[in-house]
Scaffold this motif. Sequence first.
Motif, PDB file in Angstrom:
ATOM      1  N   ASN A   1       0.667  -1.242   0.105  1.00  0.00           N
ATOM      2  CA  ASN A   1       0.291   0.183  -0.089  1.00  0.00           C
ATOM      3  C   ASN A   1       1.048   1.418  -0.028  1.00  0.00           C
ATOM      4  O   ASN A   1       1.836   1.004   0.162  1.00  0.00           O
ATOM      5  CB  ASN A   1      -0.918   0.109   0.982  1.00  0.00           C
ATOM      6  CG  ASN A   1      -0.019   0.390   2.763  1.00  0.00           C
ATOM      7  OD1 ASN A   1       0.944   0.008   2.654  1.00  0.00           O
ATOM      8  ND2 ASN A   1      -1.031   0.988   3.779  1.00  0.00           N
ATOM      9  N   ASN A   2       0.281   2.656  -0.491  1.00  0.00           N
ATOM     10  CA  ASN A   2       0.990   3.968  -0.527  1.00  0.00           C
ATOM     11  C   ASN A   2       1.899   4.228   0.753  1.00  0.00           C
ATOM     12  O   ASN A   2       3.019   4.424   0.988  1.00  0.00           O
ATOM     13  CB  ASN A   2      -0.109   5.010  -1.119  1.00  0.00           C
ATOM     14  CG  ASN A   2       1.160   6.326  -1.071  1.00  0.00           C
ATOM     15  OD1 ASN A   2       1.795   5.972  -2.096  1.00  0.00           O
ATOM     16  ND2 ASN A   2       1.109   6.970  -0.263  1.00  0.00           N
ATOM     17  N   ASP A   3       1.192   3.926   2.161  1.00  0.00           N
ATOM     18  CA  ASP A   3       2.081   3.934   3.252  1.00  0.00           C
ATOM     19  C   ASP A   3       3.162   2.976   3.799  1.00  0.00           C
ATOM     20  O   ASP A   3       3.860   3.207   4.234  1.00  0.00           O
ATOM     21  CB  ASP A   3       1.164   4.212   3.614  1.00  0.00           C
ATOM     22  CG  ASP A   3       0.299   5.162   4.565  1.00  0.00           C
ATOM     23  OD1 ASP A   3       0.272   6.331   3.745  1.00  0.00           O
ATOM     24  OD2 ASP A   3      -1.059   5.143   5.206  1.00  0.00           O
TER      25      ASP A   3
ATOM     26  N   LYS B   1       1.497  -2.624   4.207  1.00  0.00           N
ATOM     27  CA  LYS B   1       0.212  -3.450   4.073  1.00  0.00           C
ATOM     28  C   LYS B   1       1.256  -4.073   2.521  1.00  0.00           C
ATOM     29  O   LYS B   1       1.718  -3.346   2.939  1.00  0.00           O
ATOM     30  CB  LYS B   1      -0.362  -3.237   3.399  1.00  0.00           C
ATOM     31  CG  LYS B   1      -1.610  -2.816   4.814  1.00  0.00           C
ATOM     32  CD  LYS B   1      -3.096  -1.830   3.980  1.00  0.00           C
ATOM     33  CE  LYS B   1      -3.491  -1.483   5.598  1.00  0.00           C
ATOM     34  NZ  LYS B   1      -4.786  -1.126   4.886  1.00  0.00           N
TER      35      LYS B   1
ATOM     36  N   ASP C   1      -0.304  -7.177   7.002  1.00  0.00           N
ATOM     37  CA  ASP C   1       0.421  -5.690   8.037  1.00  0.00           C
ATOM     38  C   ASP C   1       1.954  -6.177   8.052  1.00  0.00           C
ATOM     39  O   ASP C   1       2.143  -6.842   8.414  1.00  0.00           O
ATOM     40  CB  ASP C   1      -0.336  -5.202   8.849  1.00  0.00           C
ATOM     41  CG  ASP C   1      -2.109  -4.984   9.060  1.00  0.00           C
ATOM     42  OD1 ASP C   1      -2.021  -4.499   7.349  1.00  0.00           O
ATOM     43  OD2 ASP C   1      -2.659  -4.803   9.493  1.00  0.00           O
TER      44      ASP C   1
ATOM     45  N   LEU D   1      -1.461   0.030  -7.201  1.00  0.00           N
ATOM     46  CA  LEU D   1      -2.210   0.777  -6.526  1.00  0.00           C
ATOM     47  C   LEU D   1      -2.988   1.379  -7.976  1.00  0.00           C
ATOM     48  O   LEU D   1      -2.757   2.011  -8.664  1.00  0.00           O
ATOM     49  CB  LEU D   1      -1.661   1.144  -5.880  1.00  0.00           C
ATOM     50  CG  LEU D   1      -1.189   0.871  -4.535  1.00  0.00           C
ATOM     51  CD1 LEU D   1      -0.509   1.657  -3.478  1.00  0.00           C
ATOM     52  CD2 LEU D   1      -2.208  -0.141  -3.581  1.00  0.00           C
TER      53      LEU D   1
ATOM     54  N   ARG E   1      -7.422   5.863   1.103  1.00  0.00           N
ATOM     55  CA  ARG E   1      -7.365   4.647   0.855  1.00  0.00           C
ATOM     56  C   ARG E   1      -6.194   3.435   0.372  1.00  0.00           C
ATOM     57  O   ARG E   1      -5.940   4.221  -0.621  1.00  0.00           O
ATOM     58  CB  ARG E   1      -9.011   4.915  -0.429  1.00  0.00           C
ATOM     59  CG  ARG E   1     -10.115   5.160   0.329  1.00  0.00           C
ATOM     60  CD  ARG E   1     -11.310   5.828  -0.324  1.00  0.00           C
ATOM     61  NE  ARG E   1     -11.559   4.394  -0.240  1.00  0.00           N
ATOM     62  CZ  ARG E   1     -13.118   3.757  -1.263  1.00  0.00           C
ATOM     63  NH1 ARG E   1     -13.556   4.897  -1.906  1.00  0.00           N
ATOM     64  NH2 ARG E   1     -13.931   3.033  -1.199  1.00  0.00           N
ATOM     65  N   ASP E   2      -6.704   2.455   0.415  1.00  0.00           N
ATOM     66  CA  ASP E   2      -6.222   1.884  -0.253  1.00  0.00           C
ATOM     67  C   ASP E   2      -6.703   1.004  -1.316  1.00  0.00           C
ATOM     68  O   ASP E   2      -7.585  -0.141  -0.918  1.00  0.00           O
ATOM     69  CB  ASP E   2      -5.313   0.775   0.527  1.00  0.00           C
ATOM     70  CG  ASP E   2      -4.264   1.306   1.939  1.00  0.00           C
ATOM     71  OD1 ASP E   2      -3.668   1.784   1.795  1.00  0.00           O
ATOM     72  OD2 ASP E   2      -4.321   0.564   3.059  1.00  0.00           O
TER      73      ASP E   2
ATOM     74  N   ASP F   1     -11.093  -2.767  -2.326  1.00  0.00           N
ATOM     75  CA  ASP F   1     -10.392  -1.448  -1.572  1.00  0.00           C
ATOM     76  C   ASP F   1     -10.097  -2.518  -0.182  1.00  0.00           C
ATOM     77  O   ASP F   1     -11.259  -3.057   0.028  1.00  0.00           O
ATOM     78  CB  ASP F   1     -11.490  -0.676  -1.196  1.00  0.00           C
ATOM     79  CG  ASP F   1     -11.560   0.327   0.344  1.00  0.00           C
ATOM     80  OD1 ASP F   1     -10.774   0.180   0.941  1.00  0.00           O
ATOM     81  OD2 ASP F   1     -11.458   1.629   0.068  1.00  0.00           O
TER      82      ASP F   1
ATOM     83  N   THR G   1      -8.618  -1.308   2.336  1.00  0.00           N
ATOM     84  CA  THR G   1      -8.072   0.198   3.039  1.00  0.00           C
ATOM     85  C   THR G   1      -8.156  -0.822   4.928  1.00  0.00           C
ATOM     86  O   THR G   1      -7.609  -0.528   5.783  1.00  0.00           O
ATOM     87  CB  THR G   1      -9.183   1.227   3.654  1.00  0.00           C
ATOM     88  OG1 THR G   1      -8.844   2.160   1.789  1.00  0.00           O
ATOM     89  CG2 THR G   1      -8.385   2.122   4.286  1.00  0.00           C
TER      90      THR G   1
ATOM     91  N   SER H   1      -7.234  -4.187   6.540  1.00  0.00           N
ATOM     92  CA  SER H   1      -7.150  -5.013   5.180  1.00  0.00           C
ATOM     93  C   SER H   1      -7.342  -6.852   6.102  1.00  0.00           C
ATOM     94  O   SER H   1      -7.374  -7.315   4.963  1.00  0.00           O
ATOM     95  CB  SER H   1      -5.342  -4.613   6.251  1.00  0.00           C
ATOM     96  OG  SER H   1      -5.563  -4.406   7.716  1.00  0.00           O
TER      97      SER H   1
END
Length: 594
Positions: free
Chosen positions: A344-346, A349, A379, A410, A416-417, A432, A434, A436
């Motif tokens: 994910n972008n952060d 995950k 995660d 993505l 949002r994920d 989606d 988000t 997880s």
Amino acid sequence: MNRTSPQGSRWRARTLAAVGALALGISMMSATAAVADTDADPREGLAAGLHDAGQAASNIALLSAQQKQSPFTTNSDLAFTGDYAIAGNYFGFQIYDISNPAAPSLSGTFVCPGGQGDVSVFGDLLFMSVESAPGRLDCGATPSPATSDPQNFRGVRVFDISDILNPVQVTAVQTCRGSHTHTVVEDPDDAENVYVYVSGTAGVRTTSPNVPGGCTNVNGNTVESQLDADGNPILGSRFLVEVIKVPLANPAAAEVVNHARLFTDAETGSPAGLWPGGSHGEGMQSTSATDACHDITAYPEIGLAAGACEGNGILIDISDPANPMRIDQVTDPRFAYWHSATFNNDGTKVVFTDEWGGGSGARCRAQDPLNWGANAIFDIVEGKLEFRSYYKMPAVQTATENCVAHNGSLIPVPGRDIMVQAWYQGGLSVFDFTDSANPVEIAFFDRGPNSATSLVTGGYWSTYWYNGHVYGNEIGRGFDSLALQPSEHLSANEIAAAGEYVVGLFNAQAQPKYVHAPSFAVVRSYVDQAERAGTLSGKALVDVRGHVDKAETLAAKGNAGSVVDHLTNAARKSGAAPDSALVQALAALAATLG
């Protein structure tokens, strides 16, 4: 010690509520199949055909379908640069002009056989994986007669694409197992070089004189099999990832600079330290041995990569790209073959995919479990992978449709994920994750099988988001472009904000960190999300939207002070915390316009 995901099982049930199939206003498209049973998924029962198959869609529209051209055979992966999509193929690659996403055009072709033809770009360079016949140094179509032939090639080709419609091969780096896939990795501290991680999954060509240093193979997949009689590790040509260093000023000098032993057993030093292959027990999968990675996704901004490595998912430290180091590993009794990975972008995950059946099997039938041939979502907690859930394309497919988790990317929706993913003849699914632990499908597109009577391998190899649209490479049919449509799951503002994030190139396995510039679309995306979550409603919602609308009108007139006032009032009326995404987006926009 390897950690496995939970043992609970969930079998397929037809519980997906019917959604209206999207009408396509394009004369070349066949009509979506009518669905009489309101409890049936519109993807089920689609008519078969190559270019006239039935279609079903929800919340995404097919804009264009470009048929594959002769002599190209099996379409593979995609890469993007500027206004071009480069579509890999077992016979070379095709170059599409996508400056008008609604009407892409084939601009160039380059015949260079050698399966599987996965492609990546970096600046003026194009990289291409080669793992099988008729791979030749000169791109000829006649297979070299033996691995001892000087023309015999397996590895990674490097092309100069400064004139993109006239690629020139500048070098070809030989490897012992060829290159099934590869990953381009930037070093944030080194602007003079780029690195390529080679995922070679074919047999070791031990008789080839073309690989510097030669190649050796030692049979066996256990820790003990890769130790000599004195207990010392045997460092052969398996259980490794080659690292190619490419000097950007002289790409012809590219060479292997490291054989990264990412699967090493910590106690003995044996390179075969992870899953040895075999059954996980009664009612579970038999999983491939970990002697290579199928795909590695690098995320240089966070110094991590995720390896889908046949029998294991691994987390890799790439803070020194020339010397990647494994920091965690997991296995799963329901995974047959760890295939690919997406952060994910952060960077908190990872979505791993399982290619149960090798991509050519029908694995989305009514009797197939929803947690086999699926995604596993983990995660990342203090450098460790912690399992949260599975996600599988939920529609039942026929026995003549190869269907299993495959390549995706993505979609850069703020806050949002969301991922778009290929499922071969299961079409594409947008979901989606988000939360997880509770992934949810929000859009899909599917065609009927290539054949109604036999399984003919086909469907989407890759579906990726690039600069506002989804593009897909269909194995047997060609190249598609698609556009997301607003729905209860994804608003027009969120789609617009995702489209504002524009990059100059994109390789799905070289994941960038997307950062949205402050904009009204970004602010409105967070307003829509707050409404969807129920945290903003009634008069407060009306007031916030009114202030944002007024701010945009005033911004167009250059009235900066009043713009800031209205954005500040919007933040106040929202009732959200100062550190919330909505208030932060409003503040960032005010700082930009004030």
